[in-house]
Design a protein around this motif. Structure first.
Motif, PDB file in Angstrom:
ATOM      1  N   GLU A  35      34.602  49.751  28.536  1.00 35.11           N
ATOM      2  CA  GLU A  35      35.677  48.885  28.066  1.00 35.11           C
ATOM      3  C   GLU A  35      35.573  48.566  26.585  1.00 35.11           C
ATOM      4  O   GLU A  35      36.586  48.347  25.914  1.00 35.11           O
ATOM      5  N   GLY A  86      45.359  53.718  35.586  1.00 40.01           N
ATOM      6  CA  GLY A  86      44.842  52.579  34.836  1.00 40.01           C
ATOM      7  C   GLY A  86      45.652  52.333  33.581  1.00 40.01           C
ATOM      8  O   GLY A  86      46.861  52.593  33.538  1.00 40.01           O
ATOM      9  N   SER A  87      44.993  51.874  32.542  1.00 36.50           N
ATOM     10  CA  SER A  87      45.709  51.542  31.312  1.00 36.50           C
ATOM     11  C   SER A  87      44.780  51.667  30.111  1.00 36.50           C
ATOM     12  O   SER A  87      43.557  51.577  30.217  1.00 36.50           O
ATOM     13  N   CYS A  88      45.385  51.872  28.946  1.00 41.38           N
ATOM     14  CA  CYS A  88      44.692  51.789  27.671  1.00 41.38           C
ATOM     15  C   CYS A  88      45.711  51.420  26.612  1.00 41.38           C
ATOM     16  O   CYS A  88      46.915  51.376  26.885  1.00 41.38           O
ATOM     17  N   ASP A  97      50.344  52.156  30.320  1.00 39.05           N
ATOM     18  CA  ASP A  97      49.882  51.602  31.593  1.00 39.05           C
ATOM     19  C   ASP A  97      50.647  52.137  32.791  1.00 39.05           C
ATOM     20  O   ASP A  97      50.671  51.516  33.850  1.00 39.05           O
ATOM     21  N   LYS A 148      40.707  49.411  24.547  1.00 41.22           N
ATOM     22  CA  LYS A 148      41.080  48.567  25.696  1.00 41.22           C
ATOM     23  C   LYS A 148      41.298  49.403  26.954  1.00 41.22           C
ATOM     24  O   LYS A 148      42.254  49.190  27.702  1.00 41.22           O
ATOM     25  N   TYR A 149      40.411  50.356  27.207  1.00 39.67           N
ATOM     26  CA  TYR A 149      40.501  51.159  28.432  1.00 39.67           C
ATOM     27  C   TYR A 149      40.149  50.295  29.642  1.00 39.67           C
ATOM     28  O   TYR A 149      39.126  49.608  29.645  1.00 39.67           O
ATOM     29  N   SER A 150      40.980  50.353  30.683  1.00 39.13           N
ATOM     30  CA  SER A 150      40.581  49.756  31.951  1.00 39.13           C
ATOM     31  C   SER A 150      39.502  50.623  32.582  1.00 39.13           C
ATOM     32  O   SER A 150      39.330  51.798  32.227  1.00 39.13           O
ATOM     33  N   ARG A 151      38.756  50.060  33.515  1.00 37.86           N
ATOM     34  CA  ARG A 151      37.630  50.800  34.107  1.00 37.86           C
ATOM     35  C   ARG A 151      38.080  52.069  34.807  1.00 37.86           C
ATOM     36  O   ARG A 151      37.335  53.051  34.864  1.00 37.86           O
TER      37      ARG A 151
END
Length: 322
Positions: free
Chosen positions: A228, A249-251, A267, A285-288
């Motif tokens: 993260e 996920g999202s970034c 996202d 800001k990468y989600s896991r």
């Protein structure tokens, strides 16, 4: 030393390399080898050693000690009691052959009480939060805070420089069965929404090359398992086009054309981001669970990468003048 420089009576200034309009206040010590530019403000109780370079229009607030190896570019702000270091493994009465070089690039700001480890670079226009402990180099225009310092955002431009403005899917037309695109205000970067079809069997999102994706790809790669706190990208391409889709996920992507910057949240697999050549791209800001799919217009070519932001800006400005 310039005749127009002001040196307070209590200051001990040995350097003769001090520019016009510079003001050196109470109880400041400047050693002979230091080089200080014009219109600098050195507030009280500061120390400047020999191998120190300070550019023009720099503000150094009270209680800052600038050790050998610290080079500060123009228009930098250094808050009170910022702590610089220049030796990773200090021992009493033991001195390295050379001290680690720390560079603060043009327009950067460092908040009061921050601590900077040796040998790092604070990038152009970056902002270091008060009390941050900076253990590694800070990208251009990044905002970092905490201990250890991590990227919390990016500096904007224009009237509100505190944080970069953002573009999201709400900027796109909402019809799920029609593909659409919109400019984000950074060069020719565009944000895309693909067609989406939903029924009891699940969802399907579809895009067509040369229509929805504005080039024929020759390569793809996937970015996943990104911690993260880590960043990806941080480069531009001379010729290669890229298209980014966060399929799971999202970034967050930051795009920069050397004049403007914009932050875009990726996202959804129906949202894509087109990066033309000469766009500086950073993803963070990468989600896991994030999986970022990237299509490229060309095969891998190391010579096509621009990895230094200052070089990117120089090339971009030269192209504008052609």
């Amino acid at each position: 030393m310039s005749n127009s420089a002001f040196i307070h009576d209590t200051a001990d200034v040995k350097s003769l390399s001090i520019g016009d309009g510079t003001r050196v206040w109470q109880y400041v010590v400047v050693l002979p080898g230091a080089k200080i530019g014009s219109d600098v403000n050195l507030c009280s109780h500061c120390l400047v050693e020999n191998d120190v370079v300070i550019g023009d229009r720099v503000t150094v607030k009270s209680g800052v000690y600038l050790w050998d190896g610290i080079h500060i570019a123009d228009d930098v702000f250094i808050g009170p009691n910022v702590t610089f270091t220049n030796d990773k493994f200090p021992r009493s009465k033991m001195y390295p052959d050379t001290f680690a070089q720390t560079r603060i690039e043009k327009g950067a700001s460092i908040g009061g009480g921050a601590v900077l480890l040796p040998g790092i670079t604070i990038g152009t226009g970056a902002m270091v939060g008060a009390g941050a402990v900076v253990t590694k180099s800070v990208p251009p225009y990044a905002i970092v805070m905490g201990s250890p310092a991590r990227v919390a955002g990016f500096v904007g431009d224009g009237a509100d420089p505190a944080t970069v403005s953002s573009s999201t899917r709400s900027d796109l037309p909402a019809d799920p069965e029609t593909s659409s695109r919109v400019g984000v205000g950074v060069g020719d970067v565009t944000l895309h929404r693909f067609k989406r079809f939903s029924d009891a069997r699940g969802d399907l999102s579809v895009g067509e090359f040369l229509q929805d994706v504005p080039f024929q790809p020759k390569r793809y790669f996937l970015v996943f398992n990104v911690p993260e706190e880590k960043k990806r990208g941080e480069h531009a391409h001379l010729r290669c086009h890229q298209f980014l889709i966060c399929v799971k996920g999202s970034c967050t992507a930051v795009v920069d054309d050397s004049i403007s910057r914009k932050e875009i949240s990726l996202d959804s697999p129906e949202i894509g981001l087109y990066l033309p050549p000469m766009t500086w791209g950073t993803q963070y800001k990468y989600s896991r669970d994030a999986v970022l799919l990237v299509f490229t217009s060309d095969y891998y070519d190391a010579s096509d990468y621009i990895g230094e932001y200052a070089e990117f800006v120089k090339i971009a400005r030269n192209q504008e003048n052609v």
